[in-house]
Write an enzyme that holds these catalytic residues in place. Structure first.
Site, PDB file in Angstrom:
ATOM      1  N   GLY A 301       0.852  -1.057  -0.164  1.00  0.00           N
ATOM      2  CA  GLY A 301       0.148  -0.094   0.126  1.00  0.00           C
ATOM      3  C   GLY A 301       0.795   1.284   0.064  1.00  0.00           C
ATOM      4  N   HIS A 302       0.418   2.417   0.332  1.00  0.00           N
ATOM      5  CA  HIS A 302       1.014   3.880   0.379  1.00  0.00           C
ATOM      6  C   HIS A 302       2.132   3.644   1.351  1.00  0.00           C
ATOM      7  CE1 HIS A 302       1.300   7.973   0.270  1.00  0.00           C
ATOM      8  NE2 HIS A 302       0.919   7.910   1.676  1.00  0.00           N
ATOM      9  N   PHE A 303       1.872   2.994   2.620  1.00  0.00           N
ATOM     10  CA  PHE A 303       3.215   2.875   3.456  1.00  0.00           C
ATOM     11  C   PHE A 303       3.818   1.327   3.100  1.00  0.00           C
ATOM     12  CE2 PHE A 303       0.794   6.057   5.745  1.00  0.00           C
ATOM     13  CZ  PHE A 303       2.004   6.973   5.996  1.00  0.00           C
TER      14      PHE A 303
END
Length: 324
Positions: A301-303
């Site tokens: 994901g984004h992180f």
């Protein structure tokens, strides 16, 4: 002198001195600004430059190739712990918290400019205080606009760039940026909507899991801790000010792109395919500016470090070693 919400100076000294991990130790507090004073503390040295304390995590041999990690919203240097534990054997790793984040000072936004220009200036002073003359710059999310400003100001310091889910092209801001662009156009009319959009628990969770079908891979402490941080006194004002300034990043994208096309920096782009914060066209957009860029879209994901830390650590090792 600005104050920190994390207790008095003595409390923070004890915290800094006594916390340690398997990969090394938490860095000392570094005070950034004009005028130099150094003092020794248990657990490290504090370089007093202006009374603004910058907390950082540090690992690895100081004479090894340096990597500077710039974190995203609403995280801190803590997001890089998975890499600090995996890369400390052969690199000098430094991960600071910006003012208003983590364990650095949180100055009153009425007295302190929460802008990306200001952050880049502070982070440049931070690297000077630590004697970092050349480093690979690892940038995630907000780290992108901070880091690109640093690179344009001091290109001679940049060994290479690593971009992880950070945008430098307008089309990289997807559909969920519509209310955010409205906020930039008319802050007063859209402030409450923006705060709900940016600071809520569902948004904080979505920042991590995105549209990953396997949500059980994620530690829920990731977003509950960040949500608790966002609900600390003063945070809504700080984050609203900083996000209003994000419009200056969009205005600067063409300048960053031109710099990349001219300088052709060594560039590694790492992207989580489940990231809903940004558009999935963005990682490939970097190739338009730097044709030799290495681009890797991961099952994350984004992180992306939440679920792909081993893979990212291997990519970073291969990239940094090949750039030397």
């Amino acid at each position: 002198s600005s104050s920190s919400p994390h207790g008095g100076e003595g409390d923070r000294d004890i915290w800094t001195a006594t916390r340690s991990t398997r990969y090394g130790s938490f860095g000392p507090l570094v005070n950034v600004g004009p005028g130099v004073n150094s003092s020794s503390r248990d657990g490290g040295t504090s370089t007093s430059l202006d009374g603004l304390s910058i907390f950082y995590r540090e690992a690895g041999p100081k004479d090894a190739p340096a990597i500077l990690f710039l974190h995203g919203l609403p995280s801190s240097s803590r997001m890089y712990e998975p890499l600090l534990s995996r890369l400390a054997d052969r690199y000098h790793l430094i991960a600071p918290d910006y003012p208003g984040f983590g364990h650095s000072d949180w100055p009153d936004p009425k007295k302190f400019a929460y802008t990306f220009d200001h952050y880049a200036e502070i982070m440049n002073h931070f690297t000077e205080a630590l004697g970092l003359s050349r480093y690979t710059l690892y940038m995630q999310d907000y780290g992108g606009p901070v880091g690109f400003r640093m690179a344009l100001a001091h290109p001679d310091r940049i060994e290479a760039l690593i971009v992880q889910d950070a945008v430098a092209h307008n089309e990289g801001l997807g559909a969920n940026w519509k209310p955010r662009r409205a906020f930039w156009a008319d802050r007063a009319a859209n402030e409450s909507t923006l705060r709900t959009n940016l600071l809520s628990l569902p948004t904080t969770r979505t920042r991590h899991v995105g549209n990953d079908p396997n949500v059980e891979r994620y530690d829920p402490d990731l977003w509950t801790d960040e949500f608790a941080f966002l609900n600390q006194p003063g945070q809504a004002d700080i984050q609203s000010d900083l996000f209003y300034d994000y419009r200056t990043n969009v205005d600067a994208y063409t300048k960053w792109q031109a710099w990349m096309r001219e300088k052709r920096p060594r560039l590694l782009v790492i992207w989580g395919k489940y990231d809903l914060s940004f558009d999935l066209s963005e990682p490939e957009a970097y190739r338009r500016d730097v044709p030799n860029a290495q681009v890797h879209v991961l099952d994350a994901g984004h992180f992306a470090l939440d679920t792909a830390a081993d893979e990212i650590a291997a990519l970073v090792r291969g990239f940094v070693d090949s750039s030397r």
